[in-house]
Design an enzyme around this catalytic site. Structure first.
Site, PDB file in Angstrom:
ATOM      1  N   GLU A  25       0.807  -1.211   0.000  1.00 20.97           N
ATOM      2  CA  GLU A  25       0.000   0.000   0.000  1.00 20.97           C
ATOM      3  C   GLU A  25       0.848   1.271   0.000  1.00 20.97           C
ATOM      4  O   GLU A  25       0.472   2.286  -0.590  1.00 20.97           O
ATOM      5  CB  GLU A  25      -0.940   0.012   1.208  1.00 20.97           C
ATOM      6  N   LEU A  26       1.986   1.231   0.680  1.00 23.34           N
ATOM      7  CA  LEU A  26       2.826   2.425   0.726  1.00 23.34           C
ATOM      8  C   LEU A  26       3.375   2.766  -0.651  1.00 23.34           C
ATOM      9  O   LEU A  26       3.367   3.934  -1.059  1.00 23.34           O
ATOM     10  CB  LEU A  26       3.970   2.222   1.725  1.00 23.34           C
ATOM     11  N   LYS A 120      24.577   1.019  -1.439  1.00 17.84           N
ATOM     12  CA  LYS A 120      24.048  -0.098  -0.673  1.00 17.84           C
ATOM     13  C   LYS A 120      24.267   0.091   0.835  1.00 17.84           C
ATOM     14  O   LYS A 120      25.278   0.623   1.274  1.00 17.84           O
ATOM     15  CB  LYS A 120      24.703  -1.407  -1.124  1.00 17.84           C
ATOM     16  N   GLY A 447      20.371  -3.150 -20.457  1.00 17.45           N
ATOM     17  CA  GLY A 447      19.624  -4.372 -20.750  1.00 17.45           C
ATOM     18  C   GLY A 447      18.117  -4.191 -20.805  1.00 17.45           C
ATOM     19  O   GLY A 447      17.481  -4.427 -21.821  1.00 17.45           O
ATOM     20  N   SER A 448      17.530  -3.770 -19.693  1.00 16.00           N
ATOM     21  CA  SER A 448      16.072  -3.704 -19.643  1.00 16.00           C
ATOM     22  C   SER A 448      15.563  -2.370 -20.164  1.00 16.00           C
ATOM     23  O   SER A 448      16.241  -1.336 -20.073  1.00 16.00           O
ATOM     24  CB  SER A 448      15.588  -3.909 -18.206  1.00 16.00           C
ATOM     25  N   HIS A 709      17.925   6.188 -11.804  1.00 16.63           N
ATOM     26  CA  HIS A 709      17.110   6.131 -10.599  1.00 16.63           C
ATOM     27  C   HIS A 709      16.467   7.474 -10.288  1.00 16.63           C
ATOM     28  O   HIS A 709      15.893   7.664  -9.217  1.00 16.63           O
ATOM     29  CB  HIS A 709      17.940   5.650  -9.412  1.00 16.63           C
ATOM     30  N   CYS A 741      22.289   2.033 -15.272  1.00 13.12           N
ATOM     31  CA  CYS A 741      21.635   0.775 -14.910  1.00 13.12           C
ATOM     32  C   CYS A 741      20.522   0.516 -15.912  1.00 13.12           C
ATOM     33  O   CYS A 741      20.322   1.290 -16.858  1.00 13.12           O
ATOM     34  CB  CYS A 741      21.104   0.891 -13.474  1.00 13.12           C
TER      35      CYS A 741
END
Length: 772
Positions: A25-26, A120, A447-448, A709, A741
């Site tokens: 939901e968030l 990270k 790639g994607s 991002h 990315c």
């Protein structure tokens, strides 16, 4: 552990809980807010209800003390940056104008303002926003969020403990702000930051806090004498505050090591230690300092990072040993439960006997409560739980799923020759350049391509039986045609098929390999509103048949330009899964590598000229302690080379890494022996290019010029400037141009504009080169 009760009643607690809600939901509320479909008040209301649901879950499970402040719209380190007023100058006006929009601008950026860098969180797959600090940073206290959420929990009649990122860890996680002279150490700001923490702690005391938790996971890493001295100074200062709540300093992910004697002597009221990742080391160190007389010990004996059911008998033995080492021993998970899914009860597709091997956040909470009950009242109080637990563990240990003799025999037969390509890089490079015919500064993507609502809907319709396999495949073919056509028109040099058939870069492969289990609702936060469903590595790994060849070959049939085959590497297949705890990671990595090796060979047989084996998790999985790194990097790099070792000289092998600190692993990147590596570089302003150059990296590299991002579209000039910076470190004949990315999470309009600008930037800079 005897059946006699402990002298003092043990309490059950956790450090944090999954934020997203049963049905994410968030995520839906935040993304709705970004798109203007959800109001700020509605978003706040959803968040408040999710917090209440979490506390009610915990209280209903008989947790004695619930955490507050662990809930976040995006990232708890970003929340800390707001809490201490360390807002970068470029974001101050936005935060002042609208705190919520300014908060999201810091996380995601705007068209005109870059976001904070993201990397990270220690050795997990969670990403945090890196604080930017400098000698002119002025800290100011803002305890509003923390005090308000504590008040919400107290209003429910619960015992609650605010959880803060500790001041030492916060500074150790920070980086110098843009424009700050090289060599600036954010830790030099500690004496400036501590009064701000003192004010926040005082505010929480006034709001009703009896305990405040300060998380210091950075202290489990190797630390210099100066850093350890800073920790000693910080907790002497905070511990000596008058009229304060009691302070619990928490560590996790590894042994506390050299910092343990410092914190044991500090005037704080309790320590929380990890007794899963580093049980023996922390036990030994705790005994060596004489325990924690007069202090509370919170023992993290339930693994907060993995999903296997706890061995209750072994944990009780550890807890029994700890009883003589502290004034009070309480029971917890080893870290926040943020890193595991919410509830196994939602998984309908996993066989019930296997499901009992697993424990998600709710099941781990029950384990914690059971252990606290057994510690407080003796094993006789939990006889039924212990009996059932032993049966589940025995079932897993003897299951045929967990052992495949043929797979183990193949892995045992691997030799050094299997991990080496037949020719050195210089000879391979010549063969590849002749085959591919690429220009200087060749352009490609990672790639994607965007996963549209229509694509996700088609997958859902297939699962629901609303369309058949043939209709689904026609939809995938149409998407591949569109992606290939766009790349050709845009002018990209090396194409991809866009991965429309893939739900996730790890899950897609896991679902086609033996030994893996897939969940339907096992969502875990990776960053912001990005949630993933890590598969579960339950048994020995093999590949029944080709996984990617069909779609790669179809894309190649649509164009004369080279199309990359796209695979996820063995280390990332482990790091972004819930791994086995009954086998060495290196053994499992070798099994996965052999399965992927079969795929590489089939791609080559189909004529694929470029194969990318992504390893974004190579740095993430690096042990936090230096002593463990050499052994890890040895098996990790061997697994990559085993995957690619049979590649022909003319097959160009790429790899990709993103959003990590690469300086620690430059030698390992070299040891992979890939022909081309692409890395995140846009937010860090080409830092990795300088690191590669400093190492003397001899192969080709593509430091990213487009931060995927963030929703902002980088201009041609911005991308060209980053590319020129990259050229100062990497010569043009070895420099590629690419995003940071994959583009899966972006929308098509921004993707089109960004890639058009990226190609235009490459052409502009290419024309500036003498050879052009």
């Amino acid at each position: 552990m005897t059946s006699k009760p402990a002298a003092a009643a043990a309490r059950a607690t956790v450090y944090g809980y999954p934020r997203q809600g049963q049905n994410r939901e968030l995520k839906k509320a935040i993304e709705g807010y970004w798109k203007g479909r959800v109001s700020a008040d509605a978003l706040r209301s959803t968040a408040a209800e999710l917090r209440r649901d979490n506390w009610r879950d915990l209280a209903g499970a008989d947790v004695d003390e619930v955490p507050t402040g662990d809930f976040s719209y995006y990232d708890h380190v970003l929340d800390t940056t707001i809490m201490v007023g360390a807002i970068p100058d470029r974001h101050r006006d936005a935060v002042a104008a609208d705190p919520l929009d300014g908060y999201f601008a810091m996380a995601r950026g705007t068209q005109d303002v870059a976001p904070l860098e993201m990397t990270k969180w220690f050795d997990t797959n969670y990403h945090y926003l890196v604080p930017e600090l400098g000698p002119d940073t002025v800290f100011t206290a803002d305890s509003g969020k923390q005090a308000a959420e504590l008040g919400e929990a107290l209003a429910l009649g619960l015992a609650a403990r605010p959880v803060l990122v500790g001041p030492v860890t916060y500074l150790l996680l920070a980086k110098p702000a843009p424009g700050v002279a090289a060599g600036f150490d954010p830790l030099t700001l500690l004496d400036r930051l501590l009064p701000v923490y003192a004010e926040i702690i005082s505010d929480l005391r006034a709001a009703g806090a009896e305990w405040v938790q300060l998380d210091e996971p950075a202290l489990v890493q190797d630390r210099t004498p100066a850093q350890l001295s800073a920790a000693e100074r910080a907790y002497r200062y905070l511990g000596d505050l008058t009229d304060r709540p009691r302070l619990l300093v928490a560590s996790y992910f590894d042994r506390l090591g050299e910092a343990l004697p410092i914190l044991a002597k500090a005037p704080v009221d309790g320590l929380a230690l990890d007794f899963t990742e580093a049980a023996a080391a922390n036990l030994e160190a705790l005994a060596a300092v004489g325990g924690l007389p007069g202090k509370r010990l919170v023992a993290g004996v339930v693994n907060g990072r993995n999903i296997w059911a706890n061995d209750l008998t072994a944990s009780l033995a550890t807890l029994g040993t700890l009883l003589g080492l502290a004034d009070r021993v309480d029971v917890a998970a080893s870290c926040s439960l943020l890193h595991v899914p919410l509830d196994t009860a939602a998984e309908r597709d996993i066989e019930p006997g296997i499901l009992r091997w697993l424990a998600f956040a709710r099941q781990k909470t029950a384990e914690i409560v059971t252990l606290a009950k057994g510690l407080a009242h003796g094993t006789g109080a939990i006889t039924a739980e212990l009996s059932a637990n032993r049966a589940h563990l025995a079932s897993r240990a003897t299951s045929r799923i967990t052992r495949d003799p043929a797979v183990r025999a193949r892995a045992a037969a691997v030799t050094e020759a299997d991990t080496r390509r037949s020719q050195p890089y210089t000879e391979r490079a010549a063969a590849q350049r002749a085959r591919l015919g690429l220009p200087l500064l060749p352009t490609t993507t990672i790639g994607s391509f965007p996963q549209t609502t229509q694509l996700r809907g088609a997958r859902a319709d297939l699962r629901a039986g609303l369309i058949d396999g043939a209709a689904y495949e026609e939809r995938i073919k149409a998407e591949i045609q569109e992606v290939v056509s766009f790349q050709e028109k845009t002018g990209l040099d090396v194409l991809v098929h866009g991965e429309p058939e893939r739900n996730d870069m790890v899950q897609y492969f896991a679902e086609q390999l033996t030994g893996y289990l897939a969940t339907q609702h096992g969502w875990v936060q990776s960053y912001g509103t990005r949630y993933v469903r890590p598969p579960i590595l339950a048994g020995d790994i093999s590949r029944p048949g080709p996984m990617t060849v069909r779609w790669t070959a179809y894309a190649q049939s649509l164009t004369d330009r080279p199309v990359k085959g796209m695979l996820t590497g063995p280390v990332t297949m482990l790091a972004w899964s819930f791994v086995r705890d009954d086998r060495p990671l290196g053994d499992t990595a070798r099994q996965v590598a052999l399965a992927l090796r079969d795929e590489v060979n089939d791609l080559q047989a189909a004529g694929t000229p470029v194969i990318q084996v992504d390893e974004p998790a190579l740095r993430e999985t690096l042990p936090l302690r230096i002593a463990g790194r050499a052994a890890y990097l040895a098996w990790a790099t061997e697994a990559f080379r085993l995957t690619t070792g049979q590649s022909r000289p003319g097959t160009q092998i790429h790899t990709h890494m993103c959003y990590a600190e690469f300086g620690d692993i430059v030698q390992a990147i070299d040891d992979l022996d890939a022909d081309v590596i692409s890395l995140e570089a846009a937010r860090s302003h080409m830092q990795v290019a300088r690191e590669l150059a400093g190492h003397g990296y001899p192969r080709e590299a593509g430091p990213g010029v487009y931060d995927i991002h963030s929703p902002r579209v980088p201009s041609t000039q911005e991308a060209a400037d980053l590319l020129r910076t990259g050229l100062k470190a990497i010569p043009a004949e070895r420099l590629w141009v690419n995003p940071d990315c994959g583009l899966k999470t972006r929308g098509w309009p921004e993707t089109r504009a960004s890639l058009e600008n990226l190609v235009a930037a490459a052409r502009a800079v290419r024309e500036e080169l003498p050879s052009c």
